[in-house]
Design an enzyme around this catalytic site. Structure first.
Site, PDB file in Angstrom:
ATOM      1  N   ASN A   7      36.703  50.480  -2.650  1.00 54.60           N
ATOM      2  CA  ASN A   7      37.932  50.137  -3.374  1.00 54.60           C
ATOM      3  C   ASN A   7      37.573  50.068  -4.851  1.00 54.60           C
ATOM      4  O   ASN A   7      36.843  49.178  -5.282  1.00 54.60           O
ATOM      5  CB  ASN A   7      38.490  48.792  -2.877  1.00 54.60           C
ATOM      6  N   GLU A  33      42.751  52.116  -3.824  1.00 51.02           N
ATOM      7  CA  GLU A  33      43.289  51.546  -5.059  1.00 51.02           C
ATOM      8  C   GLU A  33      43.002  52.429  -6.262  1.00 51.02           C
ATOM      9  O   GLU A  33      42.396  51.992  -7.241  1.00 51.02           O
ATOM     10  CB  GLU A  33      42.757  50.116  -5.305  1.00 51.02           C
ATOM     11  N   ASP A 146      39.539  49.563   2.939  1.00 50.81           N
ATOM     12  CA  ASP A 146      39.760  48.194   2.503  1.00 50.81           C
ATOM     13  C   ASP A 146      40.804  47.633   3.459  1.00 50.81           C
ATOM     14  O   ASP A 146      41.981  47.932   3.351  1.00 50.81           O
ATOM     15  CB  ASP A 146      40.264  48.140   1.056  1.00 50.81           C
ATOM     16  N   ASN A 148      41.518  44.405   3.955  1.00 55.69           N
ATOM     17  CA  ASN A 148      42.121  43.149   3.529  1.00 55.69           C
ATOM     18  C   ASN A 148      42.200  42.145   4.672  1.00 55.69           C
ATOM     19  O   ASN A 148      43.163  41.400   4.801  1.00 55.69           O
ATOM     20  CB  ASN A 148      43.502  43.379   2.903  1.00 55.69           C
ATOM     21  N   ASP A 217      35.917  45.095   3.507  1.00 53.69           N
ATOM     22  CA  ASP A 217      35.901  46.557   3.586  1.00 53.69           C
ATOM     23  C   ASP A 217      35.064  46.954   4.801  1.00 53.69           C
ATOM     24  O   ASP A 217      33.891  46.577   4.894  1.00 53.69           O
ATOM     25  CB  ASP A 217      35.301  47.143   2.308  1.00 53.69           C
ATOM     26  N   ASP A 246      35.992  45.030  -8.446  1.00 54.57           N
ATOM     27  CA  ASP A 246      35.650  43.755  -7.813  1.00 54.57           C
ATOM     28  C   ASP A 246      35.153  43.949  -6.377  1.00 54.57           C
ATOM     29  O   ASP A 246      34.691  42.995  -5.747  1.00 54.57           O
ATOM     30  CB  ASP A 246      36.813  42.745  -7.879  1.00 54.57           C
ATOM     31  N   HIS A 247      35.211  45.191  -5.873  1.00 54.21           N
ATOM     32  CA  HIS A 247      34.590  45.527  -4.587  1.00 54.21           C
ATOM     33  C   HIS A 247      33.279  46.283  -4.828  1.00 54.21           C
ATOM     34  O   HIS A 247      33.079  46.858  -5.905  1.00 54.21           O
ATOM     35  CB  HIS A 247      35.498  46.446  -3.767  1.00 54.21           C
TER      36      HIS A 247
END
Length: 256
Positions: A7, A33, A146, A148, A217, A246-247
């Site tokens: 991501n 993303e 991802d 979530n 993930d 941030d991943h």
DNA sequence: ATGGCGACAGTTTGTCGA
């Protein structure tokens, strides 16, 4: 064949993605993303890095892509079935050298409860239905995502903090468990059954430096081919770079 | 439940993410 999922949190804000590609050179890469319109995907830079790509952009949010260095590369579908009104770019599927690759970006679902959480659960249900059809194929299938979803208490540095969050609510965990029970293996968890490891660290509060992270993930493989997964991991150091997502990228290696 | 930070849209503040 080495398959990665990442991501990127805005493909055009992420020069580190190209550095990561050149340094680690996965055979297949699923990106989520993109946060870019279809014609704002940096296909030139991707091709210069040695990859072909298919992608599905969207204004501002979401967006997914599949990159590969492999020979056979055929797009199969650009939509998750069962809801023609769903306009969010969250699913791409391709056949790469005999392996079916599903690249997906499951909705975040916050705040929960609420309409966004309902959308997450509906999307999850559509995914589970489609995954059942994929199980009927006799080829290896990888769902790289991802998700979530924090699957268990082993997948967050501080699980209590997330109890009421859409990523960790009982409904989300149950949906993930149900998907696995229908015939899929969480390959990274299979390789590392008891250790905590993460794929996401928030930008705030030096979360990465404190290793305050989440494992959200995942790379799922259809159970008959789970024994083909011979290695895997998280390229965690990428999270420490400047201007990084941030991943962090997660990957597996298939023996075939 | 909030916080805190970063990207995007398109203008200076709002929305979204996890």
């Amino acid at each position: 064949m080495r398959i990665a999922t990442y991501n990127v949190n805005g493909i055009n804000a992420r020069l580190p993605v190209l550095r990561w590609l050149s340094e680690t050179a996965p055979d297949v890469v699923c990106l989520q993303e993109l946060k870019a319109l279809q014609d704002r995907f940096p296909i030139g830079a991707i091709e210069d890095a040695g990859y072909r790509a298919i992608w599905k952009g969207q204004k501002s949010w979401n967006g997914v892509a599949i990159l590969t260095r492999c020979t056979e590369f055929q797009e199969i579908r650009r939509l998750l079935p069962s809801d023609d009104a769903d306009e969010q770019s969250r699913y791409l599927e391709a056949l790469v050298d005999g392996v079916l690759i599903g690249c997906l970006y499951l909705p975040n679902g916050n705040p929960a409860p609420g309409p966004k959480f309902d959308y997450k659960l509906r999307w999850f249900d559509r995914l589970t239905q489609h995954a059942a059809r994929l199980l009927a194929t006799q080829t290896p299938v990888i769902l790289a995502d991802d998700f979530n979803v924090i699957p268990t208490e082993l997948d967050a540095s501080n699980p209590q903090r997330w109890l009421h969050d859409a990523l960790f609510r009982p409904e989300s965990r149950a949906a993930y468990e149900q998907l696995l029970a229908s015939g899929w293996i969480d390959s990274l968890r299979q390789l590392t059954p008891t250790e905590r490891f993460y794929t996401y660290w928030d930008y705030f509060g030096r979360a990465y430096q404190r290793n305050d992270g989440l494992r959200i993930d995942h790379l799922l493989v259809n159970a008959p081919f789970a024994d083909q997964v011979v290695d895997g991991g998280v390229d965690q150091w990428v999270r420490g770079w400047e201007k990084t997502s941030d991943h962090a990228p997660a990957w597996i290696k298939l023996a075939l």
